[in-house]
Design a protein around this motif. Structure first.
Motif, PDB file in Angstrom:
ATOM      1  N   LEU A  92       3.142   2.949  -5.724  1.00  0.00           N
ATOM      2  CA  LEU A  92       2.324   1.554  -5.393  1.00  0.00           C
ATOM      3  C   LEU A  92       2.542   0.570  -6.375  1.00  0.00           C
ATOM      4  O   LEU A  92       2.909  -0.506  -6.290  1.00  0.00           O
ATOM      5  CB  LEU A  92       0.806   1.790  -5.040  1.00  0.00           C
ATOM      6  N   THR A 139      -5.806   5.843   8.697  1.00  0.00           N
ATOM      7  CA  THR A 139      -5.714   6.279   7.369  1.00  0.00           C
ATOM      8  C   THR A 139      -6.551   7.657   7.345  1.00  0.00           C
ATOM      9  O   THR A 139      -6.037   8.456   6.290  1.00  0.00           O
ATOM     10  CB  THR A 139      -6.302   5.658   6.187  1.00  0.00           C
ATOM     11  N   GLY A 171       0.687  -1.183  -0.006  1.00  0.00           N
ATOM     12  CA  GLY A 171      -0.085  -0.123   0.116  1.00  0.00           C
ATOM     13  C   GLY A 171       0.806   1.343   0.122  1.00  0.00           C
ATOM     14  O   GLY A 171       1.870   1.147   0.476  1.00  0.00           O
ATOM     15  N   SER A 206      -4.194  -4.164   0.077  1.00  0.00           N
ATOM     16  CA  SER A 206      -3.806  -2.928  -0.306  1.00  0.00           C
ATOM     17  C   SER A 206      -4.753  -1.803   0.486  1.00  0.00           C
ATOM     18  O   SER A 206      -5.811  -1.776   0.171  1.00  0.00           O
ATOM     19  CB  SER A 206      -3.921  -2.610  -1.714  1.00  0.00           C
ATOM     20  N   VAL A 207      -3.879  -0.920   1.248  1.00  0.00           N
ATOM     21  CA  VAL A 207      -4.867  -0.157   2.254  1.00  0.00           C
ATOM     22  C   VAL A 207      -5.059   1.186   1.523  1.00  0.00           C
ATOM     23  O   VAL A 207      -4.464   1.636   0.497  1.00  0.00           O
ATOM     24  CB  VAL A 207      -3.765   0.431   3.500  1.00  0.00           C
ATOM     25  N   PHE A 222      -7.246   2.651  -6.579  1.00  0.00           N
ATOM     26  CA  PHE A 222      -7.208   1.052  -6.775  1.00  0.00           C
ATOM     27  C   PHE A 222      -7.476   0.445  -8.195  1.00  0.00           C
ATOM     28  O   PHE A 222      -7.115  -0.582  -8.542  1.00  0.00           O
ATOM     29  CB  PHE A 222      -8.368   0.799  -5.648  1.00  0.00           C
TER      30      PHE A 222
END
Length: 289
Positions: free
Chosen positions: A86, A140, A79, A103-104, A120
């Motif tokens: 990324l 986050t 992430g 993946s954050v 994403f």
């Protein structure tokens, strides 16, 4: 769907000189697999990944891959809050040896929902590996709303799951109700997994499974089989122990417990520090109860 049941977010053991303890990491892989976990997560937040160098990250992943010997699927934590960084990470790891990516949501810079979708989407267009989204607004700051997660799931068949750690049960139910058939909702909150299984979650990516793998996996398996009497009993057996793991940050409590079990040194890298005397005593009492 290979990512169901209990996934364990493995810690990174360190020696007293702060170097990575690969022998202890191998012991931890065996301990969690013997305890019943269904898949391994390498280089998640619990692994103190922000404090590892690029070389150390690669070495940790390769150690887990080699010692696992394909016994369990491996998910790579990958992430960033810089989308290009990324994507570059896809070329830095042996992707052919991992079974999926966790993946954050981009952290700190607070993207909009459309920004999250495009972030994403760029990842999904750059790899054919199964992707697990990770929503953890407590870390986050930004909360990926169910509409965004479901939009991604419907747009990309290889976005196969979400690790949902908002703690918001209404949001959790919205995800389950709207999820396409290929998309699993997994928990990121160890102390909520039993009620979440009751509303349709398919499993968990767990911190506590490092420390209490047998009871934790038995609890999740009971919930998946809709044996909520057994699951509830195990939930209340574990609840205090789970809460103590997080009392002074993660993986502070986990490393203390694993040290007491003889699996690794009680060493963390700054800014994280070992458990206080008070927390250590509380964990001792729990372990001896």
């Amino acid at each position: 769907m290979m990512f169901k049941g209990t996934g364990v977010a493995l810690v990174t053991p360190f020696k007293k000189d702060q170097s990575v303890d690969f022998e202890a990491l191998e012991k931890l892989v065996d301990f969690t697999i013997d305890g019943g976990v269904d898949f391994l997560v390498a280089l998640g937040t619990t692994a103190e990944t922000p404090t590892l160098t690029k070389a150390e990250k690669l070495d940790v992943l390769n150690c887990i891959i080699k010692h696992n010997q394909k016994r369990k699927p491996i998910v790579l934590g990958l992430g960033a809050n810089n989308t290009q960084e990324l994507l570059a990470g896809l070329n830095e790891y042996p992707m052919q040896e991992v079974d999926g990516i966790l993946s954050v949501v981009p952290y700190y810079n607070k993207p909009s929902q459309e920004g999250i979708f495009q972030h994403f989407s760029a990842l999904a267009e750059a790899t054919d590996k199964p992707i697990i989204l990770y929503n953890v607004p407590g870390r986050t700051v930004t909360n990926m709303l169910p509409a965004t997660a479901l939009r991604l799931a419907n747009a990309f068949p290889h976005i196969v799951a979400i690790k949902e750690a908002s703690g918001n049960m209404a949001q959790c139910m919205e995800l389950v109700q709207g999820a396409p058939a290929h998309f699993a909702v997994l928990s990121g909150d160890d102390n909520l997994i039993v009620p979440q299984l009751s509303i349709g979650f398919k499993g968990v990516i767990s911190v506590a499974a490092n420390s209490y793998p047998k009871d934790f996996c038995a609890m999740v398996n009971a919930g998946l089989q809709e044996d909520f009497v057994t699951a509830r009993n195990l939930h209340y057996k574990l609840l205090k122990g789970i809460d103590l793991l997080f009392a002074e940050g993660n993986p502070t409590g986990v490393k203390y417990v694993l040290h007491k079990l003889g699996l690794l040194e009680n060493v963390l890298r700054l800014p994280l520090i070992p458990a206080s005397e008070t927390l250590s005593q509380q964990l001792d009492q729990y372990l001896n109860s």
